[in-house]
Write an enzyme that holds these catalytic residues in place. Sequence first.
Site, PDB file in Angstrom:
ATOM      1  CE  LYS A 131      47.361  37.821  47.629  1.00  0.00           C
ATOM      2  NZ  LYS A 131      46.022  37.077  47.090  1.00  0.00           N
TER       3      LYS A 131
ATOM      4  CE  LYS B   6      40.911  38.723  42.179  1.00  0.00           C
ATOM      5  NZ  LYS B   6      41.810  37.512  42.521  1.00  0.00           N
TER       6      LYS B   6
END
Length: 406
Positions: A191, A290
């Site tokens: 991240k 997703k």
Amino acid sequence: MERSHDPALAWSSLGDRTAISLHAIEIRWVELQLRSPVRTSRGVHDRRPVILIRLIGTDPDGAVEGWGECAALAGTTYDAEDAATSFAALEQILCPALLSVTDSAGRMPSLGEFAVLRTDVSATSLAGAALEMAVADTHLRSEGTSFAELCNVGSDPVPVGAVVGECRDTTELVDRVDRLVDGGYQRIKMKIGRGWDVEPIAAVRRAHPGLFLQVDANEDYTESDIDHLAGFDRFELACLEQPFRREDLSGHAHLAHRMATPICLDESLHSVDMVVSALEMEACSVVCLKPARLGGIGPALEVIRVCSAASVPLWIGGMFETGFARAVNVVVGAVSGTLWPGDLSPAHSYLREDLTAQAAQAAGPLQVVPSRTPGMGPALDQAMVDRHTVNMVRLGSKPGSHFGDG
Ligand code: MG
């Protein structure tokens, strides 16, 4: 009747051969904790409320039930739909609609019929995906079939990557990456965000020159950062994920033309149409898949078809699922045939306690294989679910039988 070997056809006809009466639906708010907080450019994830749906019915053999799990998180940093919004949409719109359609047809709808029902009720995609999962789980359990068998996938391991959040400093970051690489993870996703990018990426790259490394900015930059981001090419990243706001497809297209590193989109891709548009505009050349964000398995299978036809690599993203919904994603990964490691590490690697009975027996990060248990995923541990349930509403199939029990 022979079932289609095409996963999309098999999926939409799931339920055609079962006869299920639905008596009640439980919507549960379950509170879980992450093992350690995950810091992103948009905030810190530490708790994981999970909205679960339990369908309770009968088939010709007796009692049958099925479960669905919602991907919505505690807050709205990833998606405007958070756990509270999902719970309300399920209680007020989606579950009453399913009960009503089941009552009037005399049987629970197939997945194809459920897709039509969903386009008729305006509701949120994450909640809709969760209810779709519950409907499918009930049909599969009634048939004694696993999601993997339905999709015609084998038992080969699916490649697994790990995610590492922003850390206190680069020493802690490199330590954590070292441990994950030693644990056998085939990809690391870092991240990143403003103030946590060049130095930490350089540190990980120095420590692991050949590592399959990708970075996720969770929308933290703007087009004014294009020169800065183009400098990331020197790190030879597998991809740069979602640098700009989700609506900004043209900004991503500009960046994609300025840098050699492939751009991957996640938050932007909330529908099959958005995936098609993003690829046409060359806003991305890698897709993070997703299923929940797209509205469920039906659209996810369509995105797999689109990407495969265009030879666009995709990988399966994660939402800190329990072992149940994560197993669903493992099968989706197997269907896609993706060679890119996905966010598919076992749930117990990031949740303090998982809800599935088999979590403790998971073989390790490199051995994630499609579940063969009848249903969408491995059985939930009912005692564990009860222990972590903090709120439950039960809807009955007859008008007026709606009651909450706190
Ligand atoms: Mg992402």
